[in-house]
Write an enzyme that holds these catalytic residues in place. Sequence first.
Site, PDB file in Angstrom:
ATOM      1  N   GLU A 118      -5.046 -13.317  -8.752  1.00 41.35           N
ATOM      2  CA  GLU A 118      -4.817 -11.888  -9.033  1.00 41.35           C
ATOM      3  C   GLU A 118      -3.371 -11.564  -8.694  1.00 41.35           C
ATOM      4  O   GLU A 118      -2.660 -12.367  -8.075  1.00 41.35           O
ATOM      5  CB  GLU A 118      -5.818 -11.029  -8.249  1.00 41.35           C
ATOM      6  CG  GLU A 118      -7.227 -11.130  -8.843  1.00 41.35           C
ATOM      7  CD  GLU A 118      -8.268 -10.292  -8.125  1.00 41.35           C
ATOM      8  OE1 GLU A 118      -7.934  -9.610  -7.141  1.00 41.35           O
ATOM      9  OE2 GLU A 118      -9.430 -10.349  -8.554  1.00 41.35           O
ATOM     10  N   HIS A 233      -5.107   1.881  -9.554  1.00 47.34           N
ATOM     11  CA  HIS A 233      -5.208   0.599 -10.264  1.00 47.34           C
ATOM     12  C   HIS A 233      -4.587   0.785 -11.640  1.00 47.34           C
ATOM     13  O   HIS A 233      -4.875   1.770 -12.319  1.00 47.34           O
ATOM     14  CB  HIS A 233      -6.683   0.195 -10.382  1.00 47.34           C
ATOM     15  CG  HIS A 233      -6.885  -1.244 -10.710  1.00 47.34           C
ATOM     16  ND1 HIS A 233      -6.588  -1.765 -11.949  1.00 47.34           N
ATOM     17  CD2 HIS A 233      -7.346  -2.286  -9.970  1.00 47.34           C
ATOM     18  CE1 HIS A 233      -6.863  -3.065 -11.940  1.00 47.34           C
ATOM     19  NE2 HIS A 233      -7.326  -3.403 -10.754  1.00 47.34           N
ATOM     20  N   ARG A 278       0.509  -4.169  -7.440  1.00 47.43           N
ATOM     21  CA  ARG A 278      -0.233  -3.124  -8.125  1.00 47.43           C
ATOM     22  C   ARG A 278       0.532  -1.800  -8.207  1.00 47.43           C
ATOM     23  O   ARG A 278       0.491  -1.111  -9.218  1.00 47.43           O
ATOM     24  CB  ARG A 278      -1.540  -2.914  -7.371  1.00 47.43           C
ATOM     25  CG  ARG A 278      -2.648  -2.464  -8.220  1.00 47.43           C
ATOM     26  CD  ARG A 278      -3.943  -2.523  -7.461  1.00 47.43           C
ATOM     27  NE  ARG A 278      -4.629  -3.772  -7.655  1.00 47.43           N
ATOM     28  CZ  ARG A 278      -5.836  -4.035  -7.152  1.00 47.43           C
ATOM     29  NH1 ARG A 278      -6.445  -3.148  -6.420  1.00 47.43           N
ATOM     30  NH2 ARG A 278      -6.416  -5.186  -7.373  1.00 47.43           N
ATOM     31  N   HIS A 337      -8.077   4.071  -7.017  1.00 45.24           N
ATOM     32  CA  HIS A 337      -8.934   2.903  -6.837  1.00 45.24           C
ATOM     33  C   HIS A 337      -9.288   2.625  -5.380  1.00 45.24           C
ATOM     34  O   HIS A 337     -10.408   2.215  -5.082  1.00 45.24           O
ATOM     35  CB  HIS A 337      -8.216   1.695  -7.439  1.00 45.24           C
ATOM     36  CG  HIS A 337      -8.990   0.425  -7.409  1.00 45.24           C
ATOM     37  ND1 HIS A 337     -10.218   0.283  -8.024  1.00 45.24           N
ATOM     38  CD2 HIS A 337      -8.718  -0.786  -6.836  1.00 45.24           C
ATOM     39  CE1 HIS A 337     -10.667  -0.952  -7.847  1.00 45.24           C
ATOM     40  NE2 HIS A 337      -9.787  -1.611  -7.120  1.00 45.24           N
ATOM     41  N   ARG A 372      -2.216  -2.255  -0.899  1.00 42.25           N
ATOM     42  CA  ARG A 372      -3.157  -3.352  -0.609  1.00 42.25           C
ATOM     43  C   ARG A 372      -3.006  -4.489  -1.618  1.00 42.25           C
ATOM     44  O   ARG A 372      -2.937  -4.265  -2.827  1.00 42.25           O
ATOM     45  CB  ARG A 372      -4.578  -2.806  -0.670  1.00 42.25           C
ATOM     46  CG  ARG A 372      -5.649  -3.844  -0.455  1.00 42.25           C
ATOM     47  CD  ARG A 372      -6.999  -3.187  -0.588  1.00 42.25           C
ATOM     48  NE  ARG A 372      -7.172  -2.659  -1.919  1.00 42.25           N
ATOM     49  CZ  ARG A 372      -7.896  -3.237  -2.873  1.00 42.25           C
ATOM     50  NH1 ARG A 372      -8.512  -4.370  -2.633  1.00 42.25           N
ATOM     51  NH2 ARG A 372      -8.008  -2.689  -4.053  1.00 42.25           N
TER      52      ARG A 372
END
Length: 514
Positions: A118, A233, A278, A337, A372
């Site tokens: 990811e 997100h 992100r 998110h 995060r």
Amino acid sequence: MSAAVRSFFGRPIIIGGGIAGLLTALHLAPEPVLILSRTPLGSEASSAWAQGGLAGSLGDDDDPVLHLADTLAAGDGLCDAEIATRILHTAPNAIEALATLGVRFDRTPEGALRLGLEAAHGRRRIVHAGGDGSGREIMRALITAVRSTPSIVVVEGVEARRLAVEDNTVRGVWASCSMSPVFLGTGRVVLATGGIGGLFHDSTNPLGSCGQGVALAARAGAVLADLEFIQFHPTALDGHGRPMPLISEAVRGEGATIVDETGRRFLEDLHDAELAPRDVLTRAVWNHLANGHRVFLDARQRPGPEFERQFPTISSACRGVGINPVRDLIPIRPAQHYHMGGVAADGSGRTSVKGLWACGEVASTGLHGANRLASNSLTEAVVCARWVAESVAGSPIGVRTRLTAREIPSPDPISLRPLLSRSLGVERDGEILREAVSTLLPLAKRHDAASDPAAVGLMIAIAALQRRESRGAHYRTDFPDRAAIARRSRLTLDEALATARAFACSRTLEEVEQ
Ligand code: SIN
């Protein structure tokens, strides 16, 4: 509420039935515990919706030190390196322990854990279960384990409304149940209530997750940390459905690209492109949309024909709106998110209030910093649940208090969503935050369905105003640069109310701070 439940008087109460709450209860066994869950187990926890899995340095080419480096880089200077080191070194064992609890992780034909990639991870280190149904599979195994553990009593359909606190020490929980309010006396409460997505119009969280844990802790006088850091997100399915279905980062990890309506891969110049952290990717997509473009995920070549097998949940969400990912572009837009901030807690979940612990998304341990790293949240919940349970088990039972039941309204954020979405979104601005504060202040002081969501929104807005820089997921159009010194933020509800009142009598934040 039944006599059996009342006989739990003085025993630990866990508020929330997601992964953090269920695992804490299992680790506490055989000590009797009560889990209070607003909804039937597994039906509305964010945990059950998690598509990404658990990040852990399990590959031969990996090491906790590399995982830590990626976590610190994504956290943009704000992670607590000590807690991050502890959690990430424990992660591989905690993931293996879940398998022994019955979680059926995805494996290679040779039986090894299959590791996915990811964004912002330098190695393949994401463990999934059931492809993009990781949360559902973990919840299935944990619910089975909980239901067969006699020391755990789960009360579904009961909502904790306030914590009773005297001398900064927990004395019990006021809760709602179908017939009448109830008071449950205990000196040990674990908050495992999840996040705040229900405060926003565009979110991937269950709508019922509207910051109840933050409100409970704040009204009990607890210190909150890093509240301004909310993760958006970049790739939620852009349609009419609310909450918005998530298109996991793992799809980009398998090679899908982001394009606009002209077919241009407009992120090409961005470092790491589709696999950038992100917050960076979210702002790039957000700005492209703001400039009048439409944005899509192109999964037609990669993962291509493998899409349905690898991502059954996403496939079904796409088909639900008439999109076939192998043939069509998938329209996307950023959506709220995850909340990096929350109730300030150490690795054992201890908060500033005696007898109150926090675990999972509601807690702010410092692992995530300002942004995060993908799939670090389930890892945090799983690792910390054991430490929280050890801490709860080793704590005194506390004074037993019997108080009368109190009727406290159920929180409903619906009327606040437009205001909170506008002021606390991907980009923030001082003037808009100030307006939000003045609207939220009187609402937070009332005693109705909007007052707890308003109190949570007010505290986030104050924290966002006080952070006069842009860092990680917190972007201020009026302070676009990062400050030289990184500092975590801490706030109590009383401090937020006092600051908001001072705003009401002054014109600028500078005046309030003087
Ligand atoms: C995703 O699968 O993109 C989400 C994973 C996460 O939020 O950690």
